[in-house]
Design a protein around this motif. Structure first.
Motif, PDB file in Angstrom:
ATOM      1  N   ILE A 146       0.857  -1.192   0.000  1.00 27.86           N
ATOM      2  CA  ILE A 146       0.000   0.000   0.000  1.00 27.86           C
ATOM      3  C   ILE A 146       0.888   1.235   0.000  1.00 27.86           C
ATOM      4  N   GLY A 147       0.645   2.153  -0.910  1.00 26.55           N
ATOM      5  CA  GLY A 147       1.446   3.366  -1.002  1.00 26.55           C
ATOM      6  C   GLY A 147       0.849   4.495  -0.186  1.00 26.55           C
ATOM      7  N   THR A 148       1.685   5.147   0.602  1.00 25.64           N
ATOM      8  CA  THR A 148       1.270   6.335   1.349  1.00 25.64           C
ATOM      9  C   THR A 148       2.512   7.123   1.737  1.00 25.64           C
ATOM     10  N   SER A 149       2.407   8.432   1.704  1.00 30.04           N
ATOM     11  CA  SER A 149       3.523   9.294   2.121  1.00 30.04           C
ATOM     12  C   SER A 149       3.375   9.730   3.571  1.00 30.04           C
ATOM     13  N   SER A 150       2.370   9.207   4.261  1.00 33.68           N
ATOM     14  CA  SER A 150       2.020   9.689   5.600  1.00 33.68           C
ATOM     15  C   SER A 150       2.339   8.668   6.684  1.00 33.68           C
ATOM     16  N   LYS A 167       4.558   1.301   1.809  1.00 35.74           N
ATOM     17  CA  LYS A 167       5.731   1.843   1.130  1.00 35.74           C
ATOM     18  C   LYS A 167       5.456   3.296   0.758  1.00 35.74           C
ATOM     19  N   ASP A 168       6.485   4.143   0.860  1.00 34.04           N
ATOM     20  CA  ASP A 168       6.327   5.560   0.529  1.00 34.04           C
ATOM     21  C   ASP A 168       5.976   5.744  -0.942  1.00 34.04           C
ATOM     22  N   ILE A 169       5.126   6.708  -1.195  1.00 34.06           N
ATOM     23  CA  ILE A 169       4.837   7.143  -2.563  1.00 34.06           C
ATOM     24  C   ILE A 169       4.728   8.662  -2.539  1.00 34.06           C
ATOM     25  N   ARG A 170       5.446   9.333  -3.445  1.00 28.28           N
ATOM     26  CA  ARG A 170       5.463  10.793  -3.473  1.00 28.28           C
ATOM     27  C   ARG A 170       4.921  11.312  -4.791  1.00 28.28           C
TER      28      ARG A 170
END
Length: 364
Positions: A146-150, A167-170
């Protein structure tokens, strides 16, 4: 606000703007979402001041440029606001429209949030990869990414959905959706529902995360209008955009985060509601993996009736907000509520949780 009062405010501000033949420049980030949000504020101002000359000035911020590093690792408090505030300071723009959650709880000297518009839904939303259409997080396969920057989202969702990986996503909204759709790196991403709704992309939402699953960020879903303190015409003009309930909720939430000395480098989450003149605030802090947390709820009495401005307290700020015609006693009560809830969690050990989270995040 009574109709007569509102008309008086509009006429006064409109007269000053028209008298000076002033072009009002509105600053915004260049992303499609930011410009859409700014456009909605400009349209609301045009409805109130049909003769005003409004011009949008779009610019790129530090947060827009640094796309290969997690937000929580950059260490800059004003990632998406610094360049806009510099333009405001230099009189290159007269007001700036922000996602209020991007604004630090302490603003630079000479600036204030002069208006907070009616809040869009503040919850987070799940957007799935095209291969997972129709699925919710609990339906995704073991070890789905799951992608999240938070950090806030990741901490809560790791706790709630331990079978998933994060995992980070920007990138801006368009960029993140493109990364999701065109690659197989993510099974889903988590975004603010407000942005998707403002862009008209509700059809991409597979799941709305209720507070039981994931409480939201401070001020999420609210648009703030930042202005110069020493520009009373603009401050008066934008004040008609204030939504009383949104203002009081955001003051409480921002006060909570400020007292905890929190930011994007630690997982802090909130949920607020006003019901029958009672403002309820739930706040929580989490360890990075979500295994350790503290959460509590407090309430206070507020009035949501607008009022004629009391000149003696007209310039009082509450966590960087100057909200004209909204009862100052209620604003003060909302600010105290946030502080009291933060102090309650601090008395239970929140500082230790946040200190460890900050240290672990810095060492990653």
């Amino acid at each position: 606000m009574s109709e007569d009062t509102a008309n008086g405010v509009r006429n006064s501000a409109s007269h000053n703007v028209k008298e000076n033949s002033r072009i009002i420049r509105v600053g915004t980030r260049k992303s499609q979402l930011a410009q859409t949000q700014t456009g909605s504020v400009v349209n609301m101002l045009k409805e109130q001041y049909p003769h005003a000359q409004l011009e949008v000035v779009a610019m790129t911020t530090t947060g827009d440029k640094i796309l290969d590093t997690a937000l929580s690792k950059i260490g800059e408090k004003s990632l998406f606001t610094k360049e806009l505030e510099t333009a405001l300071e230099k009189n290159e723009v007269d007001l700036v429209v922000h996602s209020l959650k991007d604004l630090p709880t302490t603003l630079p000297p000479g600036f204030t949030v002069g208006a907070i518009c009616k809040r869009e839904i503040p919850y987070d939303a799940v957007v799935v990869h095209p291969n997972n259409v129709g699925k919710t997080l609990d339906m995704l396969a073991e070890r789905s990414v799951i992608g999240t920057s938070s950090l806030r989202r990741a901490a809560q969702l790791k706790r709630r959905f331990p079978h998933l990986e994060f995992k980070d996503i920007r990138g801006n909204l368009n960029t993140r959706l493109k990364k999701l759709d065109e690659k197989d790196d993510y099974s889903a991403i988590v975004l603010a529902a407000a942005g998707l709704r403002r862009m008209g992309w509700e059809n991409r939402i597979s799941q709305i995360l209720e507070p039981e699953d994931c409480m939201y960020a401070v001020s999420q879903g609210a648009l703030g209008v930042e202005v110069r303190v020493n520009d009373p015409d603009i401050l008066e003009m934008v004040s008609v955009l204030n939504d009383t309930e949104t203002v009081l909720r955001c003051i409480a939430e921002r006060s909570f985060m400020k007292q905890l000395e929190g930011g994007c480098s630690v997982p802090i989450a909130v949920h607020s509601v006003i019901n029958e003149n009672q403002l309820y605030l739930t706040g929580a802090v989490y360890s990075l993996d979500g295994s350790d947390s503290l959460k509590d709820t407090m309430q206070t009495s507020v009035s949501t009736q607008t009022q004629d401005e009391d000149c003696s307290v007209a310039d009082v700020q509450h966590v960087g907000i100057t909200a004209k015609r909204i009862p100052h006693n209620s604003q003060a009560a909302a600010e105290k509520l946030g502080m009291d809830l933060a102090n309650l969690l601090l008395s239970k050990g929140a500082k230790d949780i946040l200190t460890v989270a900050r240290q672990l995040n810095d060492s990653r």
